[in-house]
Structure formats: structure tokens, C-alpha cells
Design a protein around this motif. Structure first.
Motif, PDB file in Angstrom:
ATOM      1  N   GLY A  55       0.590  -1.302   0.235  1.00  0.00           N
ATOM      2  CA  GLY A  55      -0.152   0.228  -0.083  1.00  0.00           C
ATOM      3  C   GLY A  55       1.039   1.007  -0.138  1.00  0.00           C
ATOM      4  O   GLY A  55       2.330   1.077   0.836  1.00  0.00           O
ATOM      5  N   LEU A  56       0.114   2.194  -0.594  1.00  0.00           N
ATOM      6  CA  LEU A  56       1.413   3.633  -0.732  1.00  0.00           C
ATOM      7  C   LEU A  56       1.101   4.137   0.635  1.00  0.00           C
ATOM      8  O   LEU A  56       2.169   5.004   1.729  1.00  0.00           O
ATOM      9  CB  LEU A  56      -0.012   4.470  -1.252  1.00  0.00           C
ATOM     10  N   SER A  57      -0.181   4.343   1.262  1.00  0.00           N
ATOM     11  CA  SER A  57       0.226   4.930   2.734  1.00  0.00           C
ATOM     12  C   SER A  57       1.044   4.558   3.857  1.00  0.00           C
ATOM     13  O   SER A  57       1.898   4.527   4.497  1.00  0.00           O
ATOM     14  CB  SER A  57      -1.395   5.706   3.396  1.00  0.00           C
ATOM     15  N   GLU A  58       0.660   3.116   4.048  1.00  0.00           N
ATOM     16  CA  GLU A  58       1.695   1.834   4.359  1.00  0.00           C
ATOM     17  C   GLU A  58       3.293   1.859   4.466  1.00  0.00           C
ATOM     18  O   GLU A  58       4.358   2.270   5.338  1.00  0.00           O
ATOM     19  CB  GLU A  58       1.544   0.414   4.626  1.00  0.00           C
ATOM     20  N   SER A 117      -6.151  -0.280   3.430  1.00  0.00           N
ATOM     21  CA  SER A 117      -6.875   0.951   3.896  1.00  0.00           C
ATOM     22  C   SER A 117      -7.242   1.519   2.999  1.00  0.00           C
ATOM     23  O   SER A 117      -7.311   1.693   1.628  1.00  0.00           O
ATOM     24  CB  SER A 117      -5.819   2.010   4.539  1.00  0.00           C
ATOM     25  N   PRO A 118      -8.296   1.969   3.785  1.00  0.00           N
ATOM     26  CA  PRO A 118      -9.218   2.656   2.269  1.00  0.00           C
ATOM     27  C   PRO A 118      -9.161   4.790   1.328  1.00  0.00           C
ATOM     28  O   PRO A 118      -8.952   4.040   0.403  1.00  0.00           O
ATOM     29  CB  PRO A 118     -10.470   3.454   3.287  1.00  0.00           C
ATOM     30  N   ALA A 119      -7.214   4.752   2.401  1.00  0.00           N
ATOM     31  CA  ALA A 119      -6.640   5.307   1.780  1.00  0.00           C
ATOM     32  C   ALA A 119      -6.430   5.265   0.500  1.00  0.00           C
ATOM     33  O   ALA A 119      -5.626   5.435  -0.532  1.00  0.00           O
ATOM     34  CB  ALA A 119      -5.840   6.117   2.737  1.00  0.00           C
ATOM     35  N   THR A 120      -5.274   3.740   1.113  1.00  0.00           N
ATOM     36  CA  THR A 120      -4.418   3.344   0.003  1.00  0.00           C
ATOM     37  C   THR A 120      -5.186   2.417  -1.731  1.00  0.00           C
ATOM     38  O   THR A 120      -5.140   2.935  -2.508  1.00  0.00           O
ATOM     39  CB  THR A 120      -3.185   2.066   0.368  1.00  0.00           C
ATOM     40  N   TYR A 121      -6.484   2.096  -1.065  1.00  0.00           N
ATOM     41  CA  TYR A 121      -7.814   1.375  -1.482  1.00  0.00           C
ATOM     42  C   TYR A 121      -8.187   2.286  -2.735  1.00  0.00           C
ATOM     43  O   TYR A 121      -7.882   2.111  -3.914  1.00  0.00           O
ATOM     44  CB  TYR A 121      -8.825   0.521  -1.509  1.00  0.00           C
ATOM     45  N   ALA A 122      -8.140   3.456  -2.460  1.00  0.00           N
ATOM     46  CA  ALA A 122      -8.855   4.332  -2.784  1.00  0.00           C
ATOM     47  C   ALA A 122      -7.840   5.107  -4.043  1.00  0.00           C
ATOM     48  O   ALA A 122      -8.046   5.774  -5.326  1.00  0.00           O
ATOM     49  CB  ALA A 122      -9.395   6.035  -2.584  1.00  0.00           C
ATOM     50  N   MET A 123      -6.381   5.576  -3.534  1.00  0.00           N
ATOM     51  CA  MET A 123      -5.654   5.802  -4.722  1.00  0.00           C
ATOM     52  C   MET A 123      -4.882   4.414  -5.835  1.00  0.00           C
ATOM     53  O   MET A 123      -5.285   4.913  -6.305  1.00  0.00           O
ATOM     54  CB  MET A 123      -4.108   6.369  -3.784  1.00  0.00           C
ATOM     55  N   ALA A 124      -5.405   3.547  -5.258  1.00  0.00           N
ATOM     56  CA  ALA A 124      -4.587   2.533  -5.968  1.00  0.00           C
ATOM     57  C   ALA A 124      -5.635   2.436  -6.828  1.00  0.00           C
ATOM     58  O   ALA A 124      -5.955   2.025  -8.250  1.00  0.00           O
ATOM     59  CB  ALA A 124      -4.569   1.042  -5.267  1.00  0.00           C
ATOM     60  N   ILE A 181     -12.634  -8.457  -3.280  1.00  0.00           N
ATOM     61  CA  ILE A 181     -11.836  -7.333  -3.001  1.00  0.00           C
ATOM     62  C   ILE A 181     -12.342  -6.399  -1.604  1.00  0.00           C
ATOM     63  O   ILE A 181     -13.063  -5.973  -1.843  1.00  0.00           O
ATOM     64  CB  ILE A 181     -10.919  -6.832  -3.922  1.00  0.00           C
ATOM     65  N   GLN A 182     -11.397  -6.377  -1.281  1.00  0.00           N
ATOM     66  CA  GLN A 182     -11.634  -4.918  -0.548  1.00  0.00           C
ATOM     67  C   GLN A 182     -12.928  -5.087   0.511  1.00  0.00           C
ATOM     68  O   GLN A 182     -13.714  -5.683   1.511  1.00  0.00           O
ATOM     69  CB  GLN A 182     -12.096  -2.908  -1.475  1.00  0.00           C
TER      70      GLN A 182
END
Length: 394
Positions: free
Chosen positions: A55-58, A283-290, A315-316
Motif C-alpha cells: 500500500g501507498l500510505s503504509e 487501508s481505505p486511503a491506499t485502496y482509493a489511490m490504487a 476484494i476490499q
């Protein structure tokens, strides 16, 4: 020099180095990896377990450690001057090493392609500029690099040679206090701590729902070796549930149905020909960005290899205890569905190439190293011309 940054990469790196040492016993291997790479005979200058996240935020949380490790690897490469650098997947880290290796005059072999076909295709320009050869393990990837004029070789999937359970199903289950006569569901929640935090609670919540419809069902959780005991405390308290460490092949071999996090484990499950449900949560933020970047309608590797959905994906928001239970119970009770899925997984296995992938990759790596050790032309830059050329190969 080798760099890999997660459990699957460490698995492939260990197999690669074992093949390299069989072909060139005096070889010197060092770098960044884990226990399997070390067991194969490499000297670790960094261990990956503190860097493995999705994930991006992680990823932001490990940036300082990653930066220090990059500096350490660059400094070691500058001192030891390896004959070849092998980057294994882990692109967000390894891509930053590529220009540093090029500046040192070290040829680069990239083993296990980044998923350019899924997202961020612009990374191809980086690979075109900095790598000398790409070794791919999925057949559809070769055409992508050929079109981009990147030297590429399809070596096949290294897991084919590693599907070796330690004993019989009945003996393994009895040895772990389970009943071979009762159904077994394998749970593979991932190999990174943040995956365990987000996925394992959903699977544990699904277990009693499955048990209500399939009395007597037992659960075996596969724990990646680098993960801490505390991540599995709730799992160890669950009824009819065991946690098996560093035993994924045994866990898959004894299972009737597998619920697995998306990733390399889906291929491993397919090679065992086990019916499966693929799950994943970010995470919701990472999923939204992905979602803004990913270009796929399906995520599971077995579905991508097959070119169509052959196993269910949750998924999600779709990854809920009710949904996991529904799909798992279906596979435990619907024989026709299971038979069709196994036929589809046989086709996936056939597409992954024959045995010997690690040997083929090792030959390509040694070829690059030996070519680099040949006398340099007079026009070579001064820094490259100072490289040592005496054995052993690094």
C-alpha cells in the motif's frame, strides 16, 4: 549482489542462489533478503522483515529505514564491486538501486517482473534505461518487454520445483492434533504484518459461520516465518484451529479448500490444485489511490494467467466474513464446482512452464556476470576499468 524485500522474493532468491552455487561453487553472494537467502549461502547485509508492507500510505512508515538500507547497499556495492546485481521484484525499493548500479558499471538482471501490466506502466522507461536483462516467470510478460525492446527471457515459475510436502496428509494432520477424517480449510492471510492486521480478523470471523454449515470443519493457518507471534494470538485461541509456521506447502497439501490473500500464494495454491477463494483488503486511503491507477478488472494472479475468472475474488469491501463463509462453504459442498475449478487450475499450471526455472534464471545471471568480467574495451570509463576480475564471481 541480490536484493529482495518480501517473503515471496526471499523464496525465489534462496532457490536462485542454491542453483548459482550448484553451478559455481566458489560464488560469493551478498545483499538484502531474508532467512531463505541466508540459508542458501548468501551473506545478508540487511534483512527485509522490517520493510515489507503493501500500500501507498503504509509504505510511508518505512521510508527512513528504506533510505538507510539503500545507502548501505550502495556503499557495499561500491566497495565489493559485484559482477552482477540481481533485483528481485520489490520495485519501489529496487528501482532506486538501479541507477546506482549503472553508475558503478554493474550490470543488472531483474528477476520477477514488476506488475507493469497492472499499474504504473510508465515504469517501463526506468527499466529500459537501467537494466540489462529481465527474467520473467509468467508467459504473458515476455511480450510486454519484447515490445519495449528490453532483453527478456521467460524462465518459468520457480514454485513448480518447490511444491514438496514433508509427508502424508494423515500423518501431518495427526501430528498437529487434527482429525484426517474431518474437512480442512487452509487460511493464508498474507506475509506482511499489515496484511495480517486487515485480513486475518475477517477470516477468523468467517470460521464460526463456516462451522455452522459444515460441522467438524478444521482450520489451518499458514504463518510466514518473518511474522511475529503476537499477530496470531487470536488465531491460537480459536477452536479447531492451528497455526503452522513456514509450512505453506504442507498446509496447502492437507487442505480441502484454501482461503488465500492475493499474491504469490494464489499460484502456490494452484500448483497444489486446491480450490480457493482469493481475498484482500488495504487501508481505505491506499485502496482509493490504487483504484485510480490499477488497470485490471481482476486481481488474482491465477485469474490473470487464465485470462478469465476461474476462482472467486473478494476484494476490499467485498471481503466480509459472510462472503468468505459463503464461498468457502460452496467449495466444501459443491463437487461439480470444485471439479471445474481444478480443471481450470490444471491449465494455469501448464502455462507456468516446466521444472527448472531457478536453474534457467541462474544460468542467465552467470552469463551476465561472466560477460562483465571479460576484458573491457579501451573506451570503457575509468571507474569501470578499475573493477577486479579475479574469482570468485559476486
Amino acid at each position: 549482489m541480490v536484493s529482495c524485500g518480501e517473503a515471496s522474493g526471499d523464496l525465489y532468491a534462496g532457490a536462485l542462489v542454491a542453483s548459482l552455487r550448484a553451478m559455481e561453487p566458489s560464488i560469493d553472494v551478498f545483499g538484502f533478503g531474508g532467512a531463505r537467502l541466508a540459508r542458501a549461502g548468501a551473506h545478508l547485509i540487511g534483512e527485509y522483515s522490517k520493510f515489507a508492507v503493501t500500500g501507498l500510505s503504509e509504505a510511508l512508515s518505512v521510508v527512513p529505514r528504506s533510505w538507510r538500507m539503500l545507502q548501505l547497499l550502495e556503499g557495499t556495492a561500491r566497495t565489493k564491486r559485484p559482477d552482477v546485481f540481481v533485483a528481485i521484484d520489490f520495485p519501489d525499493f529496487n528501482f532506486r538501486l538501479l541507477p546506482k548500479m549503472r553508475a558503478l558499471g554493474v550490470p543488472v538482471v531483474y528477476y520477477i517482473s514488476p506488475q507493469l501490466w497492472a499499474w504504473r506502466p510508465g515504469r517501463m522507461k526506468h527499466l529500459q534505461r537501467y537494466i540489462d536483462k529481465m527474467l520473467v516467470i509468467f508467459p504473458f510478460e515476455a511480450a510486454l518487454y519484447e515490445a519495449a525492446r528490453v532483453p527478456v527471457e521467460f524462465v518459468g515459475h520457480p514454485l513448480i520445483d518447490q511444491i514438496v510436502p514433508s509427508g502424508s496428509r494423515d500423518a501431518w494432520l495427526r501430528g498437529h492434533g487434527l482429525d484426517p477424517a474431518r474437512p480442512v480449510v487452509a487460511l493464508l492471510p498474507g506475509s506482511r504484518p499489515n496484511e495480517i492486521h486487515r485480513i486475518l480478523p475477517v477470516l477468523l470471523a468467517a470460521a464460526p459461520l463456516i462451522r455452522q454449515q459444515v460441522p467438524g470443519v478444521q482450520f489451518v493457518i499458514a504463518r510466514a516465518p518473518a511474522l511475529g507471534d503476537d499477530l496470531f494470538a487470536d488465531a491460537r485461541r480459536a477452536p479447531d484451529t492451528i497455526v503452522a509456521t513456514d509450512a505453506a506447502d504442507d498446509v496447502l497439501e492437507v487442505a480441502d479448500v484454501v482461503v488465500t490473500a492475493s499474491g504469490t500464494a494464489t499460484v502456490q495454491t494452484a500448483l497444489h490444485e486446491r480450490p480457493m477463494v482469493i481475498v484482500y483488503r488495504l487501508s481505505p486511503a491506499t485502496y482509493a489511490m490504487a483504484r485510480a491507477f490499477v488497470r485490471l478488472s481482476t486481481y488474482g494472479m491465477v485469474n490473470l494467467i487464465a485470462g478469465r475468472p476461474v476462482v472467486p475474488e473478494l476484494i476490499q469491501d467485498a471481503c466480509t466474513p459472510d462472503a468468505v463463509a459463503r464461498e468457502t462453504v460452496s467449495l466444501l459442498t459443491d463437487r461439480a464446482r470444485v471439479a471445474q475449478m481444478k480443471d481450470d487450475l490444471d491449465q494455469v499450471r501448464a502455462a507456468l512452464g516446466g521444472p527448472g526455472a531457478s536453474d534457467r534464471a541462474a544460468r542467465a545471471v552467470l552469463q551476465m556476470a561472466r560477460a562483465h568480467r571479460a576484458p573491457l574495451p579501451a573506451a570503457a570509463d575509468a571507474e569501470s576499468s578499475t573493477r577486479r576480475r579475479s574469482p570468485p564471481v559476486d
